[in-house]
Design a protein around this motif. Structure first.
Motif, PDB file in Angstrom:
ATOM      1  N   UNK A  39      62.242  96.459  31.871  1.00 18.64           N
ATOM      2  CA  UNK A  39      63.129  95.438  32.416  1.00 18.64           C
ATOM      3  C   UNK A  39      62.621  95.013  33.792  1.00 18.64           C
ATOM      4  N   UNK A  40      63.062  93.852  34.275  1.00 24.03           N
ATOM      5  CA  UNK A  40      62.587  93.364  35.573  1.00 24.03           C
ATOM      6  C   UNK A  40      62.825  94.378  36.686  1.00 24.03           C
ATOM      7  N   UNK A  41      62.046  94.240  37.745  1.00 18.20           N
ATOM      8  CA  UNK A  41      62.150  95.137  38.893  1.00 18.20           C
ATOM      9  C   UNK A  41      63.294  94.666  39.794  1.00 18.20           C
ATOM     10  N   UNK A  42      64.342  95.482  39.895  1.00 16.83           N
ATOM     11  CA  UNK A  42      65.474  95.069  40.721  1.00 16.83           C
ATOM     12  C   UNK A  42      65.212  95.403  42.191  1.00 16.83           C
ATOM     13  N   UNK A  43      66.036  94.852  43.055  1.00 18.79           N
ATOM     14  CA  UNK A  43      65.812  95.000  44.498  1.00 18.79           C
ATOM     15  C   UNK A  43      65.899  96.461  44.953  1.00 18.79           C
ATOM     16  N   UNK A  44      66.846  97.209  44.414  1.00 21.16           N
ATOM     17  CA  UNK A  44      67.007  98.604  44.834  1.00 21.16           C
ATOM     18  C   UNK A  44      65.765  99.427  44.506  1.00 21.16           C
ATOM     19  N   UNK A  45      65.226  99.227  43.290  1.00 17.57           N
ATOM     20  CA  UNK A  45      64.017  99.945  42.890  1.00 17.57           C
ATOM     21  C   UNK A  45      62.837  99.510  43.747  1.00 17.57           C
ATOM     22  N   UNK A  46      62.736  98.212  43.966  1.00 15.71           N
ATOM     23  CA  UNK A  46      61.659  97.691  44.800  1.00 15.71           C
ATOM     24  C   UNK A  46      61.700  98.318  46.191  1.00 15.71           C
ATOM     25  N   UNK A  47      62.875  98.405  46.798  1.00 20.60           N
ATOM     26  CA  UNK A  47      62.996  98.970  48.146  1.00 20.60           C
ATOM     27  C   UNK A  47      62.612 100.448  48.163  1.00 20.60           C
ATOM     28  N   UNK A  48      62.960 101.188  47.097  1.00 18.38           N
ATOM     29  CA  UNK A  48      62.577 102.603  47.025  1.00 18.38           C
ATOM     30  C   UNK A  48      61.062 102.733  46.943  1.00 18.38           C
ATOM     31  N   UNK A  49      60.447 101.929  46.097  1.00 21.62           N
ATOM     32  CA  UNK A  49      58.990 101.970  45.948  1.00 21.62           C
ATOM     33  C   UNK A  49      58.304 101.562  47.241  1.00 21.62           C
ATOM     34  N   UNK A  50      58.819 100.551  47.879  1.00 23.15           N
ATOM     35  CA  UNK A  50      58.249 100.059  49.131  1.00 23.15           C
ATOM     36  C   UNK A  50      58.285 101.156  50.195  1.00 23.15           C
ATOM     37  N   UNK A  51      59.409 101.863  50.299  1.00 21.67           N
ATOM     38  CA  UNK A  51      59.538 102.937  51.285  1.00 21.67           C
ATOM     39  C   UNK A  51      58.572 104.079  50.972  1.00 21.67           C
ATOM     40  N   UNK A  52      58.422 104.395  49.680  1.00 22.54           N
ATOM     41  CA  UNK A  52      57.515 105.473  49.274  1.00 22.54           C
ATOM     42  C   UNK A  52      56.068 105.110  49.596  1.00 22.54           C
ATOM     43  N   UNK A  53      55.708 103.855  49.373  1.00 20.31           N
ATOM     44  CA  UNK A  53      54.343 103.396  49.671  1.00 20.31           C
ATOM     45  C   UNK A  53      54.062 103.515  51.165  1.00 20.31           C
ATOM     46  N   UNK A  54      55.005 103.085  51.987  1.00 24.00           N
ATOM     47  CA  UNK A  54      54.827 103.141  53.441  1.00 24.00           C
ATOM     48  C   UNK A  54      54.685 104.586  53.910  1.00 24.00           C
ATOM     49  N   UNK A  55      55.402 105.505  53.242  1.00 26.72           N
ATOM     50  CA  UNK A  55      55.353 106.912  53.628  1.00 26.72           C
ATOM     51  C   UNK A  55      54.066 107.576  53.153  1.00 26.72           C
ATOM     52  N   UNK A  56      53.686 107.346  51.897  1.00 28.96           N
ATOM     53  CA  UNK A  56      52.540 108.049  51.312  1.00 28.96           C
ATOM     54  C   UNK A  56      51.200 107.457  51.722  1.00 28.96           C
ATOM     55  N   UNK A  57      51.123 106.120  51.771  1.00 31.34           N
ATOM     56  CA  UNK A  57      49.837 105.466  52.003  1.00 31.34           C
ATOM     57  C   UNK A  57      49.708 104.851  53.393  1.00 31.34           C
ATOM     58  N   UNK A  58      50.762 104.983  54.211  1.00 34.80           N
ATOM     59  CA  UNK A  58      50.735 104.428  55.567  1.00 34.80           C
ATOM     60  C   UNK A  58      50.422 102.927  55.552  1.00 34.80           C
ATOM     61  N   UNK A  59      50.943 102.231  54.544  1.00 33.48           N
ATOM     62  CA  UNK A  59      50.742 100.797  54.406  1.00 33.48           C
ATOM     63  C   UNK A  59      52.055 100.094  54.742  1.00 33.48           C
ATOM     64  N   UNK A  60      51.984  99.129  55.613  1.00 36.23           N
ATOM     65  CA  UNK A  60      53.178  98.443  56.096  1.00 36.23           C
ATOM     66  C   UNK A  60      53.412  97.160  55.289  1.00 36.23           C
ATOM     67  N   UNK A  61      54.460  97.155  54.464  1.00 35.04           N
ATOM     68  CA  UNK A  61      54.811  95.970  53.668  1.00 35.04           C
ATOM     69  C   UNK A  61      55.922  95.215  54.397  1.00 35.04           C
ATOM     70  N   UNK A  62      55.622  93.977  54.798  1.00 35.33           N
ATOM     71  CA  UNK A  62      56.569  93.159  55.556  1.00 35.33           C
ATOM     72  C   UNK A  62      57.079  91.999  54.696  1.00 35.33           C
ATOM     73  N   UNK A  63      58.175  91.421  55.152  1.00 27.92           N
ATOM     74  CA  UNK A  63      58.752  90.263  54.464  1.00 27.92           C
ATOM     75  C   UNK A  63      58.731  89.066  55.405  1.00 27.92           C
ATOM     76  N   UNK A  64      58.100  87.991  54.963  1.00 29.97           N
ATOM     77  CA  UNK A  64      58.062  86.748  55.738  1.00 29.97           C
ATOM     78  C   UNK A  64      59.306  85.925  55.369  1.00 29.97           C
ATOM     79  N   UNK A  65      60.346  86.087  56.164  1.00 28.40           N
ATOM     80  CA  UNK A  65      61.622  85.433  55.853  1.00 28.40           C
ATOM     81  C   UNK A  65      61.546  83.915  55.998  1.00 28.40           C
ATOM     82  N   UNK A  66      60.748  83.457  56.974  1.00 34.44           N
ATOM     83  CA  UNK A  66      60.651  82.014  57.186  1.00 34.44           C
ATOM     84  C   UNK A  66      59.803  81.323  56.121  1.00 34.44           C
TER      85      UNK A  66
END
Length: 304
Positions: A39-66
């Motif tokens: 099923x599609x990737x929901x926001x809650x799952x995406x945020x969990x994965x994003x946090x795990x990536x930043x913790x494990x791989x030291x990669x900073x994923x940002x959001x360009x709101x503008x």
């Protein structure tokens, strides 16, 4: 698909978008297309994965709101500079790609890696916790195996073979030795710990080495080679050694490179792989040694 593979899929997907970034909907659609039945990737799952990536791989994923709430890698240079993370990213990305296309596996041809990879996990675990290993090892040409402890310092992959550098008690002292994982018959983590030597640096240990064989008596030289086209394209895109620098490029004819290495047996064998398409230009004594190797090869075939 493991959780780590899912993280790497997400990291690789965003990384491939470069500075443009991807919206959550685009990421979700790519995930659904990739996994087919997921099923599609929901926001809650995406945020969990994003946090795990930043913790494990030291990669900073940002959001360009503008720019329409598009997600991008804020520090892509860290991925390129970190050899282990980049290799892991590339390898797992390839693995997940192949896993999603097993229905055409007979059309995907791979190189065979010698056995021994099974020992990589306990070796890396021992490295991380600074525990000694007991290995049972039989080198090429040996009739019998030997069992002894080593202090694992680092591992290296070269030409589809894994090697471990370990301190071993040899000739009445602890010294660094290199062991091929495909020649290890058994590896067991011991309870005994060791102190990682503060003066050991894995990169420096192999400085100037083409491959894994160490010849400390052979001094490091800057060697210039000439490579004929079209073979020069291959040498450009897959360097012979990390020190390789392009010096001259007569596009369509030849290119000249400098590589800073020890002119050892592995170096000359690598030169011979190029046949008449690679010529050693300097220094003079290395050219003379190369002539000796070529002459020996000529004599092998001249006897027939």
């Amino acid at each position: 698909m493991t959780q780590t593979e899912k993280y790497i899929w997400l990291l690789n997907t965003i990384h491939r978008s470069r500075g443009r970034g991807l919206s959550l909907k685009e990421i979700s659609d790519k995930w659904r297309d990739y996994m087919a039945k997921e099923k599609p990737l929901d926001r809650a799952t995406f945020n969990r994965w994003k946090a795990a990536i930043e913790l494990q791989f030291k990669v900073d994923i940002k959001c360009n709101k503008s720019g329409g709430y598009r997600y991008y890698i804020a520090n892509p240079e860290d991925i390129e500079d970190d050899k282990v993370s980049k290799w892991l990213l590339d390898s797992v990305s390839m693995g997940t790609t192949l896993m999603g296309n097993l229905d055409i596996k007979d059309r995907i041809l791979l190189e065979q890696i010698p056995s021994g990879l099974v020992h990589l996990a306990p070796i890396v675990a021992a490295m991380k916790s600074n525990h000694r290993l007991q290995i049972t090892y039989r080198g090429f040409g040996s009739y019998f195996s030997s069992t002894f402890p080593i202090s694992p310092l680092c591992v290296k992959l070269y030409k589809n073979r894994w090697y471990v550098v370990g301190q071993c008690f040899y000739r009445e002292k602890w010294q660094e030795m290199i062991y091929g994982l495909d020649r290890i018959e058994e590896a067991r983590v011991l309870d005994e710990t060791f102190k990682y030597p503060e003066d050991f640096n894995a990169e420096n240990f192999f400085e100037g080495t083409l491959g894994v064989s160490l010849y400390e008596k052979v001094k490091i030289e800057t060697i210039r080679i000439r490579v004929e086209y079209p073979h020069a394209h291959y040498v450009k895109t897959l360097p012979i050694h990390p020190s390789q620098k392009l010096i001259v490029d007569e596009n369509g004819e030849y290119a000249e490179f400098d590589i800073t290495v020890r002119p050892t047996e592995e170096f000359f064998m690598e030169m011979l792989r190029g046949g008449a398409l690679i010529e050693v230009l300097s220094p003079d004594y290395v050219v003379e040694q190369m002539k000796g190797w070529v002459n020996d090869l000529y004599n092998v075939y001249n006897r027939k």
